[in-house]
Design a protein around this motif. Structure first.
Motif, short mmCIF file in Angstrom:
data_model
loop_
_atom_site.label_atom_id
_atom_site.label_comp_id
_atom_site.label_asym_id
_atom_site.label_seq_id
_atom_site.Cartn_x
_atom_site.Cartn_y
_atom_site.Cartn_z
N VAL A 49 -6.97 -25.03 -6.50
CA VAL A 49 -7.94 -24.40 -7.56
C VAL A 49 -9.27 -24.51 -7.02
N LEU A 50 -9.65 -25.74 -7.02
CA LEU A 50 -10.91 -26.49 -6.50
C LEU A 50 -10.94 -26.91 -4.82
N GLN A 51 -11.86 -26.10 -4.30
CA GLN A 51 -12.09 -26.46 -2.91
C GLN A 51 -13.37 -26.76 -2.50
N ILE A 52 -13.70 -28.13 -2.00
CA ILE A 52 -14.98 -28.58 -1.86
C ILE A 52 -14.97 -28.85 -0.39
N SER A 53 -16.00 -28.71 0.40
CA SER A 53 -16.10 -28.76 1.91
C SER A 53 -17.70 -29.28 1.87
N GLU A 117 -18.09 -12.67 -16.75
CA GLU A 117 -18.21 -13.95 -17.41
C GLU A 117 -17.70 -15.07 -16.76
N PHE A 118 -16.33 -14.68 -16.24
CA PHE A 118 -15.60 -15.79 -15.49
C PHE A 118 -16.44 -16.32 -13.95
N SER A 119 -17.07 -15.22 -13.57
CA SER A 119 -17.82 -15.70 -12.48
C SER A 119 -18.97 -16.40 -12.67
N GLN A 120 -19.82 -15.99 -13.80
CA GLN A 120 -20.94 -16.74 -14.16
C GLN A 120 -20.59 -18.13 -14.48
N SER A 121 -19.32 -18.42 -15.32
CA SER A 121 -18.96 -19.69 -15.70
C SER A 121 -18.53 -20.65 -14.71
N GLN A 122 -18.02 -19.91 -13.52
CA GLN A 122 -18.07 -20.95 -12.43
C GLN A 122 -19.31 -21.55 -11.88
N GLU A 123 -20.22 -20.66 -11.83
CA GLU A 123 -21.68 -20.93 -11.25
C GLU A 123 -22.08 -22.19 -12.34
N SER A 124 -22.00 -21.99 -13.45
CA SER A 124 -22.74 -23.09 -14.42
C SER A 124 -21.78 -24.15 -14.42
N ALA A 125 -20.23 -24.03 -14.32
CA ALA A 125 -19.55 -25.26 -14.07
C ALA A 125 -19.93 -26.25 -12.91
N LYS A 126 -20.26 -25.29 -11.91
CA LYS A 126 -20.47 -26.23 -10.68
C LYS A 126 -22.01 -27.02 -10.96
N PRO A 241 -25.64 -27.81 -2.40
CA PRO A 241 -26.04 -28.53 -1.11
C PRO A 241 -24.61 -28.63 -0.52
N PHE A 242 -23.73 -28.12 -0.79
CA PHE A 242 -22.35 -28.24 -0.16
C PHE A 242 -21.56 -27.14 -0.77
N SER A 243 -20.38 -26.86 -0.22
CA SER A 243 -19.64 -25.77 -0.78
C SER A 243 -18.55 -26.10 -1.85
N VAL A 244 -18.53 -25.38 -2.85
CA VAL A 244 -17.68 -25.75 -3.96
C VAL A 244 -17.21 -24.24 -4.47
N ASP A 245 -15.99 -24.00 -4.19
CA ASP A 245 -15.14 -22.70 -4.25
C ASP A 245 -14.15 -22.93 -5.40
N ILE A 246 -14.09 -21.97 -6.32
CA ILE A 246 -13.19 -22.21 -7.28
C ILE A 246 -12.10 -20.99 -7.08
N LYS A 247 -10.64 -21.11 -6.65
CA LYS A 247 -9.87 -20.18 -6.45
C LYS A 247 -8.68 -19.97 -7.32
N LEU A 248 -9.03 -18.90 -8.20
CA LEU A 248 -8.15 -18.51 -9.51
C LEU A 248 -8.16 -17.17 -9.59
N VAL A 249 -7.26 -16.22 -9.60
CA VAL A 249 -7.04 -14.86 -9.94
C VAL A 249 -6.56 -14.63 -11.08
N PHE A 260 -13.38 -26.88 -15.43
CA PHE A 260 -13.83 -26.47 -14.20
C PHE A 260 -14.87 -27.77 -13.64
N SER A 261 -15.86 -27.85 -14.51
CA SER A 261 -16.71 -29.08 -14.23
C SER A 261 -16.37 -30.39 -14.25
N LEU A 262 -15.42 -30.49 -15.09
CA LEU A 262 -14.56 -31.99 -15.01
C LEU A 262 -13.80 -32.04 -13.86
#
Length: 362
Positions: A49-53, A117-126, A241-249, A260-262
């Motif tokens: 679900v969370l992919q960090i590189s 709203e889901f997309s915006q929540s991901q940005e705020s969570a990151k 400063p690095f990639s954080v992707d949330i993969k959930l459809v 997501f933030s936790l």
């Protein structure tokens, strides 16, 4: 035929008639029920679900599950029997149809709104997670949407970076509306922008965007009052400063922000936030890490417990409603911000559950 038999036959026929009528009588209600939960530390459909590189991550344990609610579609009309059954059932809630789909909103419109709203929540969570860890996040104000047939259409575009309005620097999306409404309708507002394509090219090259230009937009009167508007919605755009992707459809709405933030914090820090415990929760989150209320809290606690959760992180403003009917075996933990959510997880991890801030009905 004996009178008793006639009476029983008549009663049975009347009951059958009422049931048949109930099936055909449509009522203006919709149903909410517990939806699936997703572990932000785990996988969904075979991928994390969370992919960090681009940044070191650490092993995690336990669960940090986000929760969802199922709702009947906008075009679905419950019959009277379904509504009565829903009112009596413990694991569903029947609400007026307009509560879920106000102003005649279609299912397609609702799905689109939930996706945004889901997309915006991901940005705020990151953003909240990284700032909680002291990792700098660059933020700029951009044009989020341009309304069709508005003065801004064709002059401003989604993704344009707004540097100033009428020469006054813009630091927050709210500044844009404040500066525009200083005008009277039909007056001209001057937007200093960096075009979206230039900003995107600079970001791809790892550089700061340059080359601003002025765009003049004639204001008009708002539809609902005398304010001057240009027909755009401004919003924040973050550079990480690095990639954080949330993969959930197939999930929408803003209520997964906290979890997501936790999950991001857990993956970026040594040790386990949960200590191996099964924790679920809900709540919106803003860029500063403040947790906000959500809808369907009663269904989310039921869904969390059905999935195996022992603790449920609950937005403060939802606590009273959630505490009115707590599923057996679930502890409701009150949270106001990502910081106190982490402190509560530390108590859970250490077994100091007596010190947890719990939800009450008062």
């Amino acid at each position: 035929m004996p009178r008793r038999t006639v009476t029983m036959l008549a009663s049975t026929l009347i009951l059958i008639a009422l049931l048949c009528a109930g099936v055909f009588i449509k009522v203006p209600y919709s149903e909410m029920s517990p939806g699936p939960t997703f572990d932000t530390l785990g996988e969904a459909k075979g991928e994390p679900v969370l992919q960090i590189s681009g940044r070191k991550t650490y092993p995690t344990s336990g669960h940090l599950n986000m929760t969802t609610v199922r709702v009947t579609g906008a075009d679905y009309r419950m019959n009277l029997v379904e509504a009565v059954y829903g009112w009596l059932a413990h694991d569903s809630v029947v609400v007026p149809h307009d509560t879920l789909y106000p102003d005649g909103k279609t299912e397609e419109q609702s799905t689109q709104e939930n996706a945004e709203e889901f997309s915006q929540s991901q940005e705020s969570a990151k953003t909240a997670a990284l700032r909680e860890l002291g990792i700098p996040v660059k933020t700029r104000v951009v044009v989020s949407t341009v309304l069709k047939n508005s003065p801004a259409e064709g002059r401003l575009h989604a993704g344009d970076v707004i540097k100033a309005v009428d020469g006054t620097p813009v630091k927050d999306p709210k500044d844009v509306a404040r500066l525009v409404t200083r005008h009277k309708p039909t007056e001209k507002a001057v937007f200093t922008i960096i075009p979206a394509q230039d900003a995107a090219a600079a970001e791809k090259a790892g550089k700061e965007p340059v080359g601003s230009k002025d765009v003049v937009v004639t204001t008009k009167k708002a539809d609902d009052d005398d304010r001057a508007v240009v027909g755009i919605q401004a919003g924040p755009d973050h550079t990480f400063p690095f990639s954080v992707d949330i993969k959930l459809v197939d999930v929408g709405g803003p209520s997964a922000g906290l979890m997501f933030s936790l999950g991001i914090v857990d993956k970026l820090t040594p040790g386990s936030l949960t200590g191996g415990k099964f924790v679920a929760g809900t709540g919106t989150i803003d860029d500063a890490g403040k947790v906000g209320p959500i809808g369907g809290i009663e269904m989310k606690t039921v869904g969390a417990r059905q999935a195996g959760a022992q603790y449920f992180l609950t937005p403060e403003d939802n606590c009273a409603a959630a505490a009115a009917d707590i599923p057996d075996g679930l502890t409701l933990v009150k949270v106001e911000a990502i910081d106190d959510a982490r402190k509560s997880l530390e108590k859970i991890r250490g077994g100091d559950t007596a010190g947890l801030p719990r939800c009450t009905t008062g």
